[in-house]
Scaffold this motif. Structure first.
Motif, PDB file in Angstrom:
ATOM      1  N   PHE A   3      67.063  40.126  -6.768  1.00  0.00           N
ATOM      2  CA  PHE A   3      66.119  40.641  -7.747  1.00  0.00           C
ATOM      3  C   PHE A   3      65.017  39.616  -7.987  1.00  0.00           C
ATOM      4  O   PHE A   3      65.257  38.410  -7.975  1.00  0.00           O
ATOM      5  N   GLY A   4      63.791  40.125  -8.155  1.00  0.00           N
ATOM      6  CA  GLY A   4      62.648  39.287  -8.446  1.00  0.00           C
ATOM      7  C   GLY A   4      61.937  39.772  -9.695  1.00  0.00           C
ATOM      8  O   GLY A   4      62.073  40.935 -10.102  1.00  0.00           O
ATOM      9  N   LEU A   5      61.165  38.894 -10.299  1.00  0.00           N
ATOM     10  CA  LEU A   5      60.317  39.228 -11.450  1.00  0.00           C
ATOM     11  C   LEU A   5      58.873  38.993 -11.050  1.00  0.00           C
ATOM     12  O   LEU A   5      58.539  37.940 -10.515  1.00  0.00           O
ATOM     13  N   LEU A  19      59.033  32.864 -19.206  1.00  0.00           N
ATOM     14  CA  LEU A  19      59.611  34.126 -18.734  1.00  0.00           C
ATOM     15  C   LEU A  19      60.336  33.942 -17.401  1.00  0.00           C
ATOM     16  O   LEU A  19      61.396  34.545 -17.172  1.00  0.00           O
ATOM     17  N   MET A  20      59.786  33.102 -16.537  1.00  0.00           N
ATOM     18  CA  MET A  20      60.462  32.842 -15.267  1.00  0.00           C
ATOM     19  C   MET A  20      61.761  32.070 -15.487  1.00  0.00           C
ATOM     20  O   MET A  20      62.766  32.320 -14.799  1.00  0.00           O
ATOM     21  N   ARG A  21      61.782  31.174 -16.439  1.00  0.00           N
ATOM     22  CA  ARG A  21      63.029  30.468 -16.758  1.00  0.00           C
ATOM     23  C   ARG A  21      64.073  31.449 -17.284  1.00  0.00           C
ATOM     24  O   ARG A  21      65.253  31.397 -16.911  1.00  0.00           O
ATOM     25  N   THR A  22      63.632  32.360 -18.135  1.00  0.00           N
ATOM     26  CA  THR A  22      64.542  33.380 -18.653  1.00  0.00           C
ATOM     27  C   THR A  22      65.072  34.255 -17.527  1.00  0.00           C
ATOM     28  O   THR A  22      66.254  34.611 -17.491  1.00  0.00           O
ATOM     29  N   ALA A  23      64.175  34.602 -16.586  1.00  0.00           N
ATOM     30  CA  ALA A  23      64.581  35.423 -15.448  1.00  0.00           C
ATOM     31  C   ALA A  23      65.648  34.722 -14.625  1.00  0.00           C
ATOM     32  O   ALA A  23      66.653  35.333 -14.220  1.00  0.00           O
ATOM     33  N   GLU A  24      65.471  33.428 -14.341  1.00  0.00           N
ATOM     34  CA  GLU A  24      66.480  32.707 -13.561  1.00  0.00           C
ATOM     35  C   GLU A  24      67.819  32.696 -14.286  1.00  0.00           C
ATOM     36  O   GLU A  24      68.872  32.926 -13.673  1.00  0.00           O
ATOM     37  N   ARG A  49      54.771  24.239 -12.137  1.00  0.00           N
ATOM     38  CA  ARG A  49      55.499  24.120 -13.402  1.00  0.00           C
ATOM     39  C   ARG A  49      56.766  24.970 -13.394  1.00  0.00           C
ATOM     40  O   ARG A  49      57.802  24.550 -13.912  1.00  0.00           O
ATOM     41  N   ILE A  50      56.684  26.160 -12.804  1.00  0.00           N
ATOM     42  CA  ILE A  50      57.879  27.006 -12.718  1.00  0.00           C
ATOM     43  C   ILE A  50      58.965  26.301 -11.915  1.00  0.00           C
ATOM     44  O   ILE A  50      60.134  26.242 -12.321  1.00  0.00           O
ATOM     45  N   LEU A  51      58.590  25.742 -10.771  1.00  0.00           N
ATOM     46  CA  LEU A  51      59.562  25.058  -9.926  1.00  0.00           C
ATOM     47  C   LEU A  51      60.159  23.844 -10.630  1.00  0.00           C
ATOM     48  O   LEU A  51      61.347  23.543 -10.490  1.00  0.00           O
ATOM     49  N   GLU A  52      59.332  23.146 -11.394  1.00  0.00           N
ATOM     50  CA  GLU A  52      59.815  21.971 -12.119  1.00  0.00           C
ATOM     51  C   GLU A  52      60.832  22.345 -13.194  1.00  0.00           C
ATOM     52  O   GLU A  52      61.750  21.576 -13.484  1.00  0.00           O
ATOM     53  N   HIS A  53      60.670  23.539 -13.781  1.00  0.00           N
ATOM     54  CA  HIS A  53      61.506  23.930 -14.905  1.00  0.00           C
ATOM     55  C   HIS A  53      62.584  24.946 -14.544  1.00  0.00           C
ATOM     56  O   HIS A  53      63.202  25.541 -15.431  1.00  0.00           O
ATOM     57  N   THR A  54      62.797  25.151 -13.259  1.00  0.00           N
ATOM     58  CA  THR A  54      63.907  25.979 -12.801  1.00  0.00           C
ATOM     59  C   THR A  54      64.668  25.209 -11.724  1.00  0.00           C
ATOM     60  O   THR A  54      64.207  24.179 -11.240  1.00  0.00           O
ATOM     61  N   GLY A 324      69.523  41.493 -16.607  1.00  0.00           N
ATOM     62  CA  GLY A 324      70.475  40.408 -16.510  1.00  0.00           C
ATOM     63  C   GLY A 324      71.863  40.778 -16.996  1.00  0.00           C
ATOM     64  O   GLY A 324      72.872  40.300 -16.458  1.00  0.00           O
ATOM     65  N   GLU A 325      71.946  41.624 -18.016  1.00  0.00           N
ATOM     66  CA  GLU A 325      73.237  41.968 -18.600  1.00  0.00           C
ATOM     67  C   GLU A 325      73.913  43.140 -17.895  1.00  0.00           C
ATOM     68  O   GLU A 325      75.149  43.147 -17.746  1.00  0.00           O
ATOM     69  N   HIS A 326      73.136  44.126 -17.449  1.00  0.00           N
ATOM     70  CA  HIS A 326      73.746  45.381 -17.033  1.00  0.00           C
ATOM     71  C   HIS A 326      73.494  45.778 -15.573  1.00  0.00           C
ATOM     72  O   HIS A 326      74.234  46.591 -15.037  1.00  0.00           O
ATOM     73  N   ILE A 327      72.446  45.250 -14.955  1.00  0.00           N
ATOM     74  CA  ILE A 327      72.053  45.766 -13.640  1.00  0.00           C
ATOM     75  C   ILE A 327      72.307  44.741 -12.544  1.00  0.00           C
ATOM     76  O   ILE A 327      72.949  45.054 -11.525  1.00  0.00           O
ATOM     77  N   ILE A 328      71.820  43.534 -12.708  1.00  0.00           N
ATOM     78  CA  ILE A 328      72.006  42.512 -11.667  1.00  0.00           C
ATOM     79  C   ILE A 328      73.479  42.238 -11.385  1.00  0.00           C
ATOM     80  O   ILE A 328      73.885  42.174 -10.213  1.00  0.00           O
ATOM     81  N   PRO A 329      74.340  42.102 -12.401  1.00  0.00           N
ATOM     82  CA  PRO A 329      75.763  41.855 -12.098  1.00  0.00           C
ATOM     83  C   PRO A 329      76.403  42.963 -11.260  1.00  0.00           C
ATOM     84  O   PRO A 329      77.315  42.701 -10.468  1.00  0.00           O
TER      85      PRO A 329
END
Length: 333
Positions: A3-5, A19-24, A49-54, A324-329
């Protein structure tokens, strides 16, 4: 299924990073952004910045093009990010829609796109390549890896993706059209002597989780207008009843009167009033969790490897959380 955002790089950039951190944290493996330098902030600065913080998220544009960024600059940018953060980037690329048209230019030819994909991949992975008769190489690249995924709709573009791209990006989630286009890509791959299964299939579309279908449709109707830009090009090139493009894709743009890129990819876009509810329902994923899972299971059966969620609406965080809670798992892996 991965899955991607997908986000636009509206300011502040810190909100995109968060938002990208939340997505990860929610199980998303890819973080994509639009790439139109005039309409939004510079994505490659934000990728850093996204790469640095994920920790694991793979980032890239959906999609860049060969002209607003020259291939050697694109390759060096990706290679630099990979050198800094590990090989955690992917190059989504196409002929160019908003990035080109908003600046008064036409999208690139497929020949230009083919050349750019070769050059970008070779340089970013450390190989010598030829640009207009000049041999070039990035001497500092070590163990670089850059998958190049191509966005396409029309028959010639689909064939090019099958012959040359590492992945295929389809920006709509209609099962009938997805099946038709995946077959075209895989047939072209086989004809070129490639393993058809080696081409990663990514479907990207808006997803809105909730019971108010009317509101969800209004928040995602912009997507039918965005796709309509590409469809209008196909109708101009091939004709509405050529048989080369499914009528299920072309019929809905008859009432299209034009397009204002200042509202591109945004809820409430006035240029998308021509898009009927039927198209929104077919192209997007709307409704309760069960409806999303049912559609995604069908797409996975058709060979889709990744579903990328366009989150250009008023429920970004809620959609990320629901996935994250219902679909990805239930569907990941």
């Amino acid at each position: 299924m991965d899955f991607g955002l997908v986000l636009q790089t509206d300011p502040p950039a810190s909100a995109v990073v968060e938002l990208m951190r939340t997505a990860e944290r929610s199980g998303f493996r890819y973080g994509w952004t639009f790439d139109s330098a005039v309409l939004w902030q510079e994505p490659f600065v934000i990728y850093s910045r996204i790469l640095e913080h994920t920790e694991r998220l793979v980032v890239g544009p959906m999609v860049t093009n060969p002209s607003t960024r020259s291939p050697e600059v694109t390759a060096s940018t990706f290679a630099t990010l990979n050198d800094m953060y590990g090989n955690r980037t992917v190059c989504g690329i196409g002929r160019g829609d908003s990035a080109m048209r908003v600046a008064g230019r036409k999208p690139n030819t497929l020949a230009t796109l083919s050349e750019a994909m070769r050059v970008i991949r070779d340089l970013a992975e450390g190989r010598e390549t030829d640009i207009d008769g000049t041999a070039l190489r990035l001497p500092w690249v070590r163990d670089g890896r850059l998958p190049v995924w191509m966005a396409a709709y029309g028959p010639k573009a689909l064939a090019l993706a099958g012959r040359e791209a590492d992945g295929f990006i389809l920006q709509l989630a209609d099962p009938y059209l997805t099946e038709w286009m995946i077959k075209a890509v895989r047939d072209a791959a086989a004809e070129a002597g490639r393993d058809p299964a080696s081409v990663t299939i990514c479907v990207a579309a808006p997803a809105y989780v909730g019971d108010d279908l009317g509101h969800a449709r209004d928040q995602c109707r912009w997507f039918g207008g965005m796709v309509g830009n590409h469809v209008a090009d196909l109708v101009t090139r091939y004709g509405e009843h050529s048989g080369l493009v499914p009528e299920a894709l072309t019929a809905y743009i008859k009432q299209r009167a034009g397009y204002d890129y200042s509202h591109h990819g945004r809820a409430g876009n006035p240029s998308t009033d021509f898009v009927p509810d039927e198209i929104v329902d077919r192209f997007c994923l709307l409704g309760p969790v069960a409806a999303h899972r049912e559609r995604l299971e069908r797409l996975r059966e058709l060979g889709v490897d990744q579903f990328a969620v366009y989150a250009m609406h008023d429920a970004k965080e809620e959609t990320i959380r629901a996935y994250g809670e219902h679909i990805i798992p239930a569907l990941a892996g």
